[in-house]
Design a protein around this motif. Structure first.
Motif, PDB file in Angstrom:
ATOM      1  N   GLN A 166       0.829  -1.200   0.000  1.00 23.77           N
ATOM      2  CA  GLN A 166       0.000   0.000   0.000  1.00 23.77           C
ATOM      3  C   GLN A 166       0.871   1.260   0.000  1.00 23.77           C
ATOM      4  O   GLN A 166       0.589   2.214  -0.723  1.00 23.77           O
ATOM      5  N   GLN A 167       1.940   1.241   0.789  1.00 23.43           N
ATOM      6  CA  GLN A 167       2.857   2.385   0.856  1.00 23.43           C
ATOM      7  C   GLN A 167       3.499   2.646  -0.501  1.00 23.43           C
ATOM      8  O   GLN A 167       3.627   3.792  -0.936  1.00 23.43           O
ATOM      9  N   ALA A 168       3.884   1.578  -1.188  1.00 20.84           N
ATOM     10  CA  ALA A 168       4.484   1.721  -2.517  1.00 20.84           C
ATOM     11  C   ALA A 168       3.486   2.321  -3.509  1.00 20.84           C
ATOM     12  O   ALA A 168       3.862   3.160  -4.342  1.00 20.84           O
ATOM     13  N   PHE A 169       2.226   1.933  -3.425  1.00 22.86           N
ATOM     14  CA  PHE A 169       1.207   2.511  -4.311  1.00 22.86           C
ATOM     15  C   PHE A 169       1.065   4.011  -4.059  1.00 22.86           C
ATOM     16  O   PHE A 169       0.924   4.796  -4.995  1.00 22.86           O
ATOM     17  N   VAL A 170       1.120   4.417  -2.790  1.00 22.69           N
ATOM     18  CA  VAL A 170       1.040   5.841  -2.457  1.00 22.69           C
ATOM     19  C   VAL A 170       2.255   6.575  -3.006  1.00 22.69           C
ATOM     20  O   VAL A 170       2.135   7.613  -3.670  1.00 22.69           O
ATOM     21  N   GLU A 171       3.441   6.044  -2.742  1.00 22.40           N
ATOM     22  CA  GLU A 171       4.681   6.726  -3.131  1.00 22.40           C
ATOM     23  C   GLU A 171       4.882   6.797  -4.634  1.00 22.40           C
ATOM     24  O   GLU A 171       5.476   7.745  -5.139  1.00 22.40           O
ATOM     25  N   GLU A 172       4.394   5.811  -5.355  1.00 23.88           N
ATOM     26  CA  GLU A 172       4.607   5.771  -6.810  1.00 23.88           C
ATOM     27  C   GLU A 172       3.408   6.257  -7.614  1.00 23.88           C
ATOM     28  O   GLU A 172       3.415   6.169  -8.836  1.00 23.88           O
ATOM     29  N   GLY A 173       2.381   6.747  -6.957  1.00 21.40           N
ATOM     30  CA  GLY A 173       1.206   7.226  -7.688  1.00 21.40           C
ATOM     31  C   GLY A 173       0.509   6.107  -8.420  1.00 21.40           C
ATOM     32  O   GLY A 173       0.073   6.280  -9.557  1.00 21.40           O
ATOM     33  N   GLY A 174       0.364   4.977  -7.760  1.00 23.16           N
ATOM     34  CA  GLY A 174      -0.238   3.796  -8.385  1.00 23.16           C
ATOM     35  C   GLY A 174      -1.750   3.803  -8.375  1.00 23.16           C
ATOM     36  O   GLY A 174      -2.374   2.756  -8.533  1.00 23.16           O
ATOM     37  N   PHE A 175      -2.356   4.954  -8.174  1.00 20.68           N
ATOM     38  CA  PHE A 175      -3.806   5.056  -8.211  1.00 20.68           C
ATOM     39  C   PHE A 175      -4.206   6.482  -8.545  1.00 20.68           C
ATOM     40  O   PHE A 175      -3.424   7.410  -8.360  1.00 20.68           O
ATOM     41  N   GLN A 176      -5.404   6.635  -9.073  1.00 23.62           N
ATOM     42  CA  GLN A 176      -5.958   7.975  -9.277  1.00 23.62           C
ATOM     43  C   GLN A 176      -7.323   8.023  -8.607  1.00 23.62           C
ATOM     44  O   GLN A 176      -7.447   8.544  -7.510  1.00 23.62           O
ATOM     45  N   CYS A 177      -8.328   7.426  -9.216  1.00 21.89           N
ATOM     46  CA  CYS A 177      -9.650   7.468  -8.586  1.00 21.89           C
ATOM     47  C   CYS A 177      -9.714   6.505  -7.405  1.00 21.89           C
ATOM     48  O   CYS A 177     -10.497   6.695  -6.493  1.00 21.89           O
ATOM     49  N   GLY A 178      -8.885   5.465  -7.420  1.00 15.07           N
ATOM     50  CA  GLY A 178      -8.808   4.521  -6.311  1.00 15.07           C
ATOM     51  C   GLY A 178      -9.754   3.344  -6.387  1.00 15.07           C
ATOM     52  O   GLY A 178      -9.677   2.439  -5.560  1.00 15.07           O
ATOM     53  N   TYR A 179     -10.633   3.317  -7.370  1.00 14.21           N
ATOM     54  CA  TYR A 179     -11.631   2.249  -7.407  1.00 14.21           C
ATOM     55  C   TYR A 179     -11.002   0.872  -7.639  1.00 14.21           C
ATOM     56  O   TYR A 179     -11.382  -0.098  -7.000  1.00 14.21           O
ATOM     57  N   CYS A 180     -10.007   0.796  -8.503  1.00 12.80           N
ATOM     58  CA  CYS A 180      -9.366  -0.485  -8.797  1.00 12.80           C
ATOM     59  C   CYS A 180      -8.261  -0.824  -7.798  1.00 12.80           C
ATOM     60  O   CYS A 180      -7.778  -1.954  -7.758  1.00 12.80           O
ATOM     61  N   THR A 181      -7.857   0.145  -6.983  1.00 14.78           N
ATOM     62  CA  THR A 181      -6.677  -0.007  -6.133  1.00 14.78           C
ATOM     63  C   THR A 181      -6.743  -1.204  -5.190  1.00 14.78           C
ATOM     64  O   THR A 181      -5.764  -1.951  -5.096  1.00 14.78           O
ATOM     65  N   PRO A 182      -7.855  -1.458  -4.478  1.00 16.74           N
ATOM     66  CA  PRO A 182      -7.870  -2.631  -3.601  1.00 16.74           C
ATOM     67  C   PRO A 182      -7.566  -3.931  -4.354  1.00 16.74           C
ATOM     68  O   PRO A 182      -6.770  -4.757  -3.890  1.00 16.74           O
ATOM     69  N   GLY A 183      -8.160  -4.108  -5.518  1.00 12.89           N
ATOM     70  CA  GLY A 183      -7.897  -5.309  -6.311  1.00 12.89           C
ATOM     71  C   GLY A 183      -6.462  -5.367  -6.804  1.00 12.89           C
ATOM     72  O   GLY A 183      -5.846  -6.436  -6.836  1.00 12.89           O
ATOM     73  N   MET A 184      -5.917  -4.217  -7.188  1.00 17.37           N
ATOM     74  CA  MET A 184      -4.521  -4.164  -7.632  1.00 17.37           C
ATOM     75  C   MET A 184      -3.571  -4.520  -6.492  1.00 17.37           C
ATOM     76  O   MET A 184      -2.602  -5.257  -6.685  1.00 17.37           O
ATOM     77  N   VAL A 185      -3.845  -3.991  -5.304  1.00 16.96           N
ATOM     78  CA  VAL A 185      -2.994  -4.280  -4.145  1.00 16.96           C
ATOM     79  C   VAL A 185      -3.067  -5.767  -3.788  1.00 16.96           C
ATOM     80  O   VAL A 185      -2.038  -6.395  -3.526  1.00 16.96           O
ATOM     81  N   ILE A 186      -4.267  -6.326  -3.803  1.00 13.91           N
ATOM     82  CA  ILE A 186      -4.430  -7.754  -3.498  1.00 13.91           C
ATOM     83  C   ILE A 186      -3.693  -8.602  -4.542  1.00 13.91           C
ATOM     84  O   ILE A 186      -3.000  -9.564  -4.202  1.00 13.91           O
ATOM     85  N   SER A 187      -3.808  -8.260  -5.806  1.00 10.96           N
ATOM     86  CA  SER A 187      -3.098  -9.003  -6.856  1.00 10.96           C
ATOM     87  C   SER A 187      -1.587  -8.861  -6.694  1.00 10.96           C
ATOM     88  O   SER A 187      -0.836  -9.807  -6.932  1.00 10.96           O
ATOM     89  N   THR A 188      -1.136  -7.676  -6.285  1.00  9.35           N
ATOM     90  CA  THR A 188       0.292  -7.466  -6.038  1.00  9.35           C
ATOM     91  C   THR A 188       0.767  -8.361  -4.900  1.00  9.35           C
ATOM     92  O   THR A 188       1.839  -8.973  -4.983  1.00  9.35           O
ATOM     93  N   LYS A 189      -0.028  -8.474  -3.847  1.00  8.61           N
ATOM     94  CA  LYS A 189       0.324  -9.335  -2.711  1.00  8.61           C
ATOM     95  C   LYS A 189       0.501 -10.776  -3.180  1.00  8.61           C
ATOM     96  O   LYS A 189       1.496 -11.430  -2.852  1.00  8.61           O
ATOM     97  N   ALA A 190      -0.437 -11.270  -3.956  1.00  7.07           N
ATOM     98  CA  ALA A 190      -0.346 -12.640  -4.464  1.00  7.07           C
ATOM     99  C   ALA A 190       0.884 -12.810  -5.350  1.00  7.07           C
ATOM    100  O   ALA A 190       1.614 -13.803  -5.242  1.00  7.07           O
TER     101      ALA A 190
END
Length: 182
Positions: free
Chosen positions: A95-119
């Protein structure tokens, strides 16, 4: 109207056993959002193509809009709410990396992206570009153009590997100390 699954549906959600009375055909996404108020898991396409509803089931990424209660009975489910840092209130390194790298804009897809990144990072701690692309084949983002997301995955992998090395070195130092003390 369908009858409840036995008397109760049970699963471990974010480390806590949950027991609910739901029908066998209740979708996992509805259990999470409606029955457990875990609204970080999003509903979007409802046909398993966008990844907004992605959760981990026994460590594997799955679309919760496609899973029925009977399919995840007794399983271990991790949602975005189940990821956190070492201290209460801290962000998970992904989650911290997504914040620092601008890995989201509207944030709607972000939870799924973070979960996929974890896997992905659980399987490939320092993934190649191809492994990242394959790991995200079920996730869509309509805002970012993926540049920030890809940078976030790489940064998270580096951060988690560095943390693992620190832990390994600390354990080695403890073991070395125990040998000297003996």
């Amino acid at each position: 109207m369908s009858k409840p699954l036995g008397n109760y549906w049970t699963a471990v959600i974010n480390g806590e056993e949950q027991q609910l009375q739901v029908t066998p055909t209740t979708r996992l996404v509805d259990i999470l959002r409606t029955h457990l108020n875990l609204t970080g898991t999003k509903v979007s396409c409802e046909v398993g193509r966008c990844g907004a509803c992605m959760v981990l089931m026994d460590g594997d990424p799955v679309n919760s809009c496609l899973l029925m209660a009977y399919q995840c009975q007794g399983r271990e489910i991790t949602t975005i709410e189940g990821l956190s840092g070492n201290q209460e209130g801290d962000l998970h390194p992904i989650q911290q990396a997504f914040v620092e790298e601008g890995g989201f804009q509207c944030g709607y897809c972000t939870p799924g992206m973070v979960i996929s990144t974890k896997a992905l990072l659980d399987q490939h701690p320092q993934p190649t570009q191809e492994q990242i692309e394959i790991g995200f084949c079920g996730n869509l983002c309509r805002c970012t153009g993926y540049g920030g997301i890809l940078r976030a995955v790489k940064r998270a992998g580096e951060s988690l590997c560095a943390a693992d090395k620190i832990t390994e070195n600390t354990e080695k130092e403890r073991n070395d100390y125990d040998v000297v003390e003996s």
